[in-house]
Design a protein around this motif. Sequence first.
Motif, mmCIF file in Angstrom:
data_model
loop_
_atom_site.group_PDB
_atom_site.id
_atom_site.type_symbol
_atom_site.label_atom_id
_atom_site.label_comp_id
_atom_site.label_asym_id
_atom_site.label_seq_id
_atom_site.Cartn_x
_atom_site.Cartn_y
_atom_site.Cartn_z
ATOM 1 N N LYS A 109 0.848 -1.201 0.000
ATOM 2 C CA LYS A 109 0.000 0.000 0.000
ATOM 3 C C LYS A 109 0.870 1.233 0.000
ATOM 4 N N LYS B 228 0.538 2.128 -3.575
ATOM 5 C CA LYS B 228 -0.886 2.435 -3.381
ATOM 6 C C LYS B 228 -1.725 1.214 -3.758
ATOM 7 N N GLU C 192 -4.142 -1.976 -3.458
ATOM 8 C CA GLU C 192 -5.286 -2.376 -2.641
ATOM 9 C C GLU C 192 -5.497 -3.870 -2.823
ATOM 10 N N ARG D 296 -7.360 -7.069 -3.453
ATOM 11 C CA ARG D 296 -8.567 -7.348 -4.219
ATOM 12 C C ARG D 296 -9.304 -8.495 -3.546
#
Lengths: 811, 352
Positions: A802, A806, A808, A810
């Motif tokens: 992260k 960045k 995320e 899933r």
Amino acid sequence: MNTLVSYDWLKEYVKLKETPEEFARRISLSGPAVEKILPLYPELGDKIVLGQIAELKQHPNADKLKIVKVDVGADGGALLHIVCGGSNLELGQYVAVALLGAKVRWHGQGEPVVLEPAEIRGEKSEGMICASSEIGLGEAFPNSDRMILDVGHELGWDKQTKKSIPKTGTPLNDVLGGSDDVAMDIEVTSNRVDCMGMVGMAREAAAILNRPFNWKEPKFPKLQASSSKPQVKISAKKECPRYMAAKISGVKVGPSPWWLKRRLMSAGLRPINNIVDISNFVMLELAQPTHIFDSATVKGGIDVRLSRFGEKIQALDGKTYELDETILLIADDEKPIAVAGVMGGEQTGVTLNTTDVIIESAAFDPVCIRRGARKINLQSDAQLRFEKGLSTASPPVAMARTIQLVLELAGGKLEGGITDVGQTKYKPQSFSTTVDEVDSLIGIKVPKTEMVDRLRRLGFKVGVTGKTIKAEVPWWRDHDIELGRDLVEEIARIEGYANIPGVIPFGLRPRPMSPELVWERNAREILKGAGLSEIYSYSFVSKDLLAKADYDASVLLRVQNPLTADFEYMRTTLLPSALQVAAENAERFSEQRLFEIANVYYPQSGNLPDEQLELSMLFLGMPEPWRAAKGCVEHLLDEMGITDVEWKRLDNDAFWHPGHTVQAFAKGNLVATVGELSPKFAKNFKFDSPVGLVDIPFEAMVPLASGSRTYIPLPAFPEAKRDLAVVVDFRVEFDDIAREIVRANGHSPIRFGVEWFDTYRGDKLPLDKKSVAMHLTFSAPDRTLESSEVDGLMENIVLGLKEKFKAEVRA
Amino acid sequence: MQDQLNALRLEVETAIGAAKTSADLDAAETKFLGRKGALTDLLKQLSTLSAEERPKMGALANDVKRQLEMMIASRRKQLGEEQYSQLSLTERVDVTEPGARPPQGHLHPMTKAINEITEIFERIGFVRTRYPEVDWDFYAFESLNMPKDHPARDEWETFFMDAPVSKKGKMVLTPHTSNSQVRELERKEFPVRMINIAKCYRRQSDATHVPMFHQFEGLYVDKGVSISHLRGVLDYFAGEFFGPDRKTRLRPFHFRFTEPSFEIDITCGVCGGTGISAEKQKCKMCKRGWLELGGAGMVHPNVLKAGGVDPKKYSGFAFGWGVERTYSMKGGLNLDDIRILYKNDLRFLKQF
């Protein structure tokens, strides 16, 4: 160079008792190789026989036909009843009769056909009286239309006693000597021009078979000094070391006698007239060409000189040749009269009207003759011999023989002496060898007396001092024997190489094969095993092909004399060739996996090109060919033991697709470029789907390769497995994600494994995002990891991703 | 109790006989002999029997149980075999359909030939080397006893490079692998036992010639090397490469860089060395039963000198043969046009 040798003719000079087959087998092992054995008159079977016309009357129903009764030696004296249209039929004439069942060539044309009984205008015909061209003898006995072969006349029986004429019914092949003779097609190596003559061949046979050699050197007739001998000047002394000329006046030009015609024909030459035939015969006999001019057409003296630029000559083949300063000429005061050593001029050639002739017998520089003939593209039997190098001692022998034959067959008188220009005293060469050298080089012991005897049989003058054998080279081996080692060959080959036993040398430790060659062989096997097909393409490529693949030909090494523009530039890359091969196969093979390992040639100023072994691969017709290419390279690197490979994107080379190309580095060295051909160039090759390519500088790869492996102990405790999928910007690379995951481990002894298994982009994600799915494994060296522990590690990983990308998770 | 046991036995025997599948049998076994099965129930009643009856009945019950178990086992075996015997029907597939192959790659015939040649010579101590394919005239011609004007040099039909001339002459595409001879001698490592396989180039293209081809060059230089050794080595090669049925012979020949020189012939593989084909015609492949394999000879003293080797101390032999030609003379290949080797038609390549 091959020559046709009549076995019967050969026997004139050497006593032979073997069959031609036996002779061929033995001689091939020690001397010139007999390649074929051919019949002399292939169209004469045993059904074409000698006949004599016993009765001759007009055909009742046809003006141009006769009814002929022929004696063919049948039992009880029965005569054959034959209808014949020959215009030269005579009572008592000896003719060639084709019996029923014989094969003849009607009117000398088409394929031979079998003769059957016939009825011609109401009269039966039980055979055929043949023209020479109907039985394959057209060249020997030229006949005009409707003339049959007058055997007695052609063979000169008019002048003979009845006794020496063969019986009627004798096969014509026997009459002509074809049954007892064969033509052997013999390969003569370029150093043995002496064997291009029957005498040389006979000397060779006599030496090999250890038989008497019967040839006697011809002698000049008694000469009176006279002022009327031909005037000769040699302007080109280097090109013509010796020129002999003699004039014979009052010759009678006509057809040659049968014995001469027969010899020429056995060697594949066509008889023309007695003078020309004699010149050819002497060449066939002695290997020394001569030329005979019509003296009346030669103006003034003879000059042997180089041509002037733009001079022309019409040669005996009827064609006109334009000459330059490198061509050696025989000229008279006005014009060129012969291309020296190649061909005489048409204008000064001997014709039926010739009465006085000038005979030329000379030595010419072989290189000059060879280059000249190539330059004007004119070949001849004479030139083939001169360019191999004939001795300056050879012309007098041929001159004496020619004079002898002309006087014998055409009459006339030798005018004065013989002109002999250019010759300084001939000095034969001598070389030495030793008994030990001979024995150690052959590998078996040969008695000294035998060594000496073999050399003497070949014409060497031999002297022996202790173990040293000194041999004086006979003139006919002038351009061949060059040092003592050549004497060893003479002794060894007469031994017969079949008698020398084969021994495999032993006891040596060879040096190891270079790693490059070892790995080259391995790499080929690895790639074959991986399903690739190997290609071999030419090292030289065309400018066009290079341009299609965006390579600049001008910086490459160029072939000065390429065969065609397709083979002009020495390639520095294998890829254009691979593309060409794939394009040529594309229609038939939609899916292709190719590779090639070959040298490329990088030009180096002032030095030989740097030859580098390279490896190319090509993938076509599968989804994502770059991935197939990369997988194959990974496989190869793995097999070659090259680990620790770093992959770096390549997006600034116009040849390669900037989004689909990557380079592999190992220990800082580039080991592979892997990707796809830029679509910009793919269209030049008319590919309709992307092409995966690999370019490997193989030599750079070899030092990194290793066949050895280090064992890593197996994990003692089970691994924990988790899957993870993260959504990131589509430009984030998997390699970076994997590195970040491993980094999340910090310094803990827990081992992380990351294995990619899928990347998704599409409707379910924003346009600039992708989802990367991975299998993760965790293992500790000392215990089974608790589930909660692994959860903690996963949290760290996600957190790290992260922060860095960045990313995320899933769901 | 005895009656009950006998009745149960009968019931179970019937059930075992009726079982059509092993699943039926399993069900029957559970039902009658299982932990909650009928026999267990019966056995529980044993405790209600007199001390006299108990062992008798117990023994009987066990007997019944054992018998039934045996029957089940034998029935199970029977059923199992029946089930396997049915597999040819129940699980039949079309086995003539092609198998799932691993991806199949192909080595070019030249690679196969080169590997084979290399291995044969390796076994008798010849090591493969590599020398330039673009070389100076000196190595390609001059040092091989071929003076400038010699006609032998025309015969090679040489390609020249568009490059400046050096002290070692013009730059050429090697027309033969013999340029390796003097280069190898210059290493000064004796004995020399080399096999150099490389690309060669000549200006020619027809059914039996290609402008680029391969040769293998053998060189053996040591003290006391003789024609016997040459024969031994080449006979060994021919026997290994072509098989023991083919015979070889040595004939005198002429090359500039060897003295004596030989041509090696091998008996024709098509007509068996008779020169006569199966159709009783002259064999089209060969010359009177022999095929020319290639040239060889004892290294010329001038070549040894050019490599800085004293011909009085050392001797050697050399040969340089075409890989394509040698390979195509192997029995059964049937190449009628050698150019197909370099056309790279996959229909051709996939045959190897």
